[in-house]
Motif scaffolding. Structure first.
Motif, PDB file in Angstrom:
ATOM      1  N   MET A  51       0.807  -1.229   0.000  1.00 25.96           N
ATOM      2  CA  MET A  51       0.000   0.000   0.000  1.00 25.96           C
ATOM      3  C   MET A  51       0.838   1.275   0.000  1.00 25.96           C
ATOM      4  SD  MET A  51      -3.020  -1.237  -0.084  1.00 25.96           S
ATOM      5  CE  MET A  51      -4.038   0.220   0.067  1.00 25.96           C
ATOM      6  N   TRP A  52       2.091   1.193   0.478  1.00 29.39           N
ATOM      7  CA  TRP A  52       2.928   2.393   0.599  1.00 29.39           C
ATOM      8  C   TRP A  52       4.180   2.224  -0.255  1.00 29.39           C
ATOM      9  CZ3 TRP A  52       0.275   6.017   3.116  1.00 29.39           C
ATOM     10  CH2 TRP A  52      -0.699   5.615   4.024  1.00 29.39           C
ATOM     11  N   GLU A  53       4.558   3.312  -0.915  1.00 27.51           N
ATOM     12  CA  GLU A  53       5.707   3.236  -1.828  1.00 27.51           C
ATOM     13  C   GLU A  53       7.007   2.972  -1.059  1.00 27.51           C
ATOM     14  OE1 GLU A  53       3.352   5.726  -1.852  1.00 27.51           O
ATOM     15  OE2 GLU A  53       2.273   4.676  -3.455  1.00 27.51           O
ATOM     16  N   SER A  54       7.179   3.647   0.086  1.00 26.18           N
ATOM     17  CA  SER A  54       8.395   3.402   0.886  1.00 26.18           C
ATOM     18  C   SER A  54       7.979   3.350   2.358  1.00 26.18           C
ATOM     19  CB  SER A  54       9.425   4.519   0.660  1.00 26.18           C
ATOM     20  OG  SER A  54       8.847   5.789   0.913  1.00 26.18           O
ATOM     21  N   PRO A  55       7.412   2.184   2.759  1.00 27.36           N
ATOM     22  CA  PRO A  55       6.759   2.095   4.079  1.00 27.36           C
ATOM     23  C   PRO A  55       7.631   2.440   5.275  1.00 27.36           C
ATOM     24  CG  PRO A  55       6.854  -0.063   2.997  1.00 27.36           C
ATOM     25  CD  PRO A  55       7.355   0.924   2.016  1.00 27.36           C
ATOM     26  N   HIS A  56       8.953   2.234   5.156  1.00 29.19           N
ATOM     27  CA  HIS A  56       9.786   2.427   6.349  1.00 29.19           C
ATOM     28  C   HIS A  56      10.549   3.744   6.370  1.00 29.19           C
ATOM     29  CE1 HIS A  56       8.698  -1.587   7.513  1.00 29.19           C
ATOM     30  NE2 HIS A  56       8.960  -1.950   6.262  1.00 29.19           N
ATOM     31  N   THR A  57      10.291   4.598   5.381  1.00 26.76           N
ATOM     32  CA  THR A  57      10.991   5.901   5.422  1.00 26.76           C
ATOM     33  C   THR A  57       9.986   7.037   5.531  1.00 26.76           C
ATOM     34  OG1 THR A  57      11.041   5.820   3.022  1.00 26.76           O
ATOM     35  CG2 THR A  57      13.109   5.343   4.133  1.00 26.76           C
ATOM     36  N   PHE A  58      10.488   8.169   6.026  1.00 24.15           N
ATOM     37  CA  PHE A  58       9.628   9.350   6.175  1.00 24.15           C
ATOM     38  C   PHE A  58       9.500  10.005   4.803  1.00 24.15           C
ATOM     39  CE2 PHE A  58       8.503  13.684   7.231  1.00 24.15           C
ATOM     40  CZ  PHE A  58       7.625  13.516   8.287  1.00 24.15           C
ATOM     41  N   ASN A  59       8.309   9.896   4.232  1.00 21.95           N
ATOM     42  CA  ASN A  59       8.142  10.331   2.846  1.00 21.95           C
ATOM     43  C   ASN A  59       6.781  11.023   2.674  1.00 21.95           C
ATOM     44  OD1 ASN A  59       7.876  10.588   0.114  1.00 21.95           O
ATOM     45  ND2 ASN A  59       7.878   8.381  -0.333  1.00 21.95           N
ATOM     46  N   PRO A  60       6.740  12.364   2.820  1.00 27.85           N
ATOM     47  CA  PRO A  60       5.456  13.076   2.720  1.00 27.85           C
ATOM     48  C   PRO A  60       4.760  12.855   1.386  1.00 27.85           C
ATOM     49  CG  PRO A  60       7.183  14.538   3.568  1.00 27.85           C
ATOM     50  CD  PRO A  60       7.857  13.277   3.146  1.00 27.85           C
ATOM     51  N   SER A  61       5.519  12.430   0.339  1.00 29.39           N
ATOM     52  CA  SER A  61       4.881  12.197  -0.969  1.00 29.39           C
ATOM     53  C   SER A  61       3.837  11.087  -0.903  1.00 29.39           C
ATOM     54  CB  SER A  61       5.921  11.793  -2.012  1.00 29.39           C
ATOM     55  OG  SER A  61       6.899  12.764  -2.071  1.00 29.39           O
ATOM     56  N   HIS A  62       3.861  10.277   0.148  1.00 34.98           N
ATOM     57  CA  HIS A  62       2.792   9.289   0.295  1.00 34.98           C
ATOM     58  C   HIS A  62       1.421   9.961   0.258  1.00 34.98           C
ATOM     59  CE1 HIS A  62       5.695   6.325   2.438  1.00 34.98           C
ATOM     60  NE2 HIS A  62       5.417   5.878   1.235  1.00 34.98           N
ATOM     61  N   PHE A  63       1.374  11.210   0.669  1.00 30.99           N
ATOM     62  CA  PHE A  63       0.081  11.905   0.763  1.00 30.99           C
ATOM     63  C   PHE A  63      -0.039  13.060  -0.239  1.00 30.99           C
ATOM     64  CE2 PHE A  63       0.744   9.778   4.773  1.00 30.99           C
ATOM     65  CZ  PHE A  63      -0.499   9.200   5.011  1.00 30.99           C
ATOM     66  N   LEU A  64       0.772  13.021  -1.320  1.00 30.92           N
ATOM     67  CA  LEU A  64       0.715  14.097  -2.316  1.00 30.92           C
ATOM     68  C   LEU A  64       0.572  13.500  -3.711  1.00 30.92           C
ATOM     69  CD1 LEU A  64       3.641  16.274  -0.898  1.00 30.92           C
ATOM     70  CD2 LEU A  64       1.217  16.898  -0.842  1.00 30.92           C
TER      71      LEU A  64
END
Ligand code: HEM
Length: 502
Positions: A410-423
């Motif tokens: 479900m997440w592109e990079s689940p273990h890193t802090f990546n605000p692009s998950h929500f953009l």
């Protein structure tokens, strides 16, 4: 490990004898029932300890997440004598909590939760009493402005007090835990008691100190052991301490309720407690039978709102600030957006739609912080066949939120802090269905809109005023993101500098 748990060596031999007898019964019955019906798979369980040797009680959620990779999204573990069905991954957790809301919608009232709330209130209750208390809480929180302008004003007022405390440190490193939990609990206090506490108020200070300790104790290995072997209670220091804390906090709450009762005006409600007391009086006058509006339900509901609403919001905000200090280039972008869109005036809730990057950063902080990793344990309310497996009524169920918020599909990079998950590609904020920090379904968090408003206003106001940096001599890389594990995941004790921007 055992000494760690018992703090008394004489208890260990007693433990081994009794567990041996009980475990044989447990092993036999679980083995024979698996033969009859297809139950969720799981690691082979030892007669004495179940799967205790295969999980790390200090980081249960991660251990279970690892096991899900081997045994699939629905699997069984035995924590000592307790059988638990674990649900892992977004699709499975959603399917259970939303599509089978009724079957998976009861709360598992473990021995420690029963000791604490005696089946009353909102959090650790079931049946008609829970239904009525939840309905009442949702309606009353709404009436007192949850998600509305009046709460916005209260949070904005509280922002000023919080900023004042941060300013007093003049840019020097300090631990922000206490100030943030005072601010967050004052928002719940405003709604529940119709008052705010000064940060130096001894009642608030002691209540929060005890709550904080209780939440930590609830996740400790010895309390997890107590839930598996409740007769251990009197041998466990942590259990005694926890019960003492809870009772003392109840006494404080009863005193505040008694003061409100003395000045109650049924025509003009100041707060949640007033509405409850009026409802209670009216029902008593009409001699209504079986009313759920009694003192135990009032005190326990109030305790539940503080317990569920203070620590979760406060430590999410702490995580947000820690991430900002850790990732200064992300902090730069939040501050650039705030300066461009809002400038130096007070941020309002309606600004959120024009602050997509900031909104994404808050959501990403909440996702990665994963403050309630096991949600709050559920229980099946009746027999259910789920994904082809039979699960008996009354089985403990862990909806493993870690596995949803870190779901690799479900997440592109689940273990890193990546605000692009929500953009999206244009930089607009997008909702993500696997953002399930507040859980889902019948027991879903009732404070979501309040928590979101708090997080947004506190975070943006603080970032407008301060630059968050590691203490002198500590690099960003050295800031530790490992959590301190209790019932919730909090940042490890740390200090940050809040340097005035203007
Ligand atoms: C960032 C902040 C928060 C997070 C991450 C959070 C998360 C959660 C989660 C995961 C649950 C368990 C849901 C389930 O069993 O499936 C829950 C339940 C609950 N939350 Fe929150 N919560 C937050 C803030 C709040 C606030 C501010 C309040 C109230 C003022 C609140 C009140 C409750 C209550 C009463 C329940 C129990 C609901 C029930 O059992 O029916 N929470 N929350």
């Amino acid at each position: 490990m055992l000494e760690d748990i018992f703090q008394s060596s004489t208890s260990v031999s007693l433990l081994v004898t009794v567990v041996g007898l009980l475990a044989f019964h447990n092993f036999y019955s679980s083995f024979s029932s698996q033969e009859k019906r297809r139950e969720p798979p799981g690691p082979t369980c030892l007669p004495l300890l179940g799967n205790l040797l295969q999980v790390d009680l200090k980081r249960l959620d991660s251990s279970l997440f690892d096991l899900s990779k081997k045994y699939g999204p629905v699997f069984t573990v035995h924590l000592g004598l307790q059988k638990v069905v674990v649900l892992a991954g977004y699709k499975t957790v959603k399917q259970a909590l939303v599509n089978h809301a009724e079957e998976f919608g009861d709360r598992d009232i473990t021995p420690i939760f029963y000791d604490v709330h005696k089946g009353h209130g909102l959090l650790f209750s079931n049946g008609d009493s829970w239904k009525e208390m939840r309905r009442f809480a949702i309606a009353t929180l709404k009436d007192f402005g949850m998600g509305k302008r009046i709460t916005e004003e209260k949070i904005i007022d509280e922002c000023h007090y919080l900023i004042e405390v941060f300013e007093q440190h003049e840019g020097k490193a300090f631990d922000n835990t206490q100030a943030i939990s005072f601010a967050s609990s004052n928002i719940v206090a405003a709604i529940v008691f119709g008052k705010r506490f000064e940060y130096k108020d001894p009642v608030l200070r002691t209540m929060l100190k005890k709550d904080h300790e209780t939440i930590h104790l609830l996740g400790s290995p010895s309390i997890l052991m107590y839930n598996m072997f409740p007769w251990l209670g009197p041998f466990l220091q942590n259990w005694k301490r926890l019960i003492e804390n809870v009772r003392e906090n109840e006494e404080d709450i009863k005193r505040i309720v008694a003061d409100l009762k003395e000045t109650l005006n049924p025509e003009m409600h100041r707060c949640y407690v007033d509405v409850f007391l009026t409802r209670k009086m009216n029902l008593e006058e009409s001699e209504s039978k079986d009313s759920h509006y009694h003192v135990e339900n009032l005190v326990t509901s109030v305790t539940s709102l503080f317990a569920a609403g203070t620590d979760t919001s406060a430590n999410t905000l702490q995580w947000c600030l820690l991430f900002m200090a850790k990732y200064p280039h992300i902090q730069d972008q939040v501050q650039e957006e705030l300066s461009r869109v809002v400038g130096s005036r007070q941020v309002r809730v309606e600004d959120r739609k024009n602050l997509p990057y900031t909104d994404a950063v808050i959501h990403e902080s909440q996702r990665l912080a994963n403050v309630t990793p096991l949600s709050i344990p559920h229980k099946t309310s009746r027999d259910v066949t789920f994904q082809g497996y039979f699960i008996k009524a009354g089985t403990t169920v862990f909806p493993l939120l870690t596995s949803v918020l870190y779901d690799e599909s479900m997440w592109e990079s689940p273990h890193t802090f990546n605000p692009s998950h929500f953009l999206d590609k244009e930089g607009k904020f997008i909702r993500r269905e696997a953002f399930m920090a507040f859980s889902a379904g019948r027991r879903m968090c009732i404070g979501e809109s309040l928590a979101k408003m708090e997080l947004f206003l506190f975070f943006t106001s603080l970032l407008q005023h301060f630059r968050f940096t590691p203490p002198p001599g500590v690099t960003e890389e050295e800031l530790d993101l490992a959590p301190s594990v209790g019932f919730t995941l909090t940042p490890l004790p740390h200090e940050l500098c809040a340097v005035r921007r203007h």
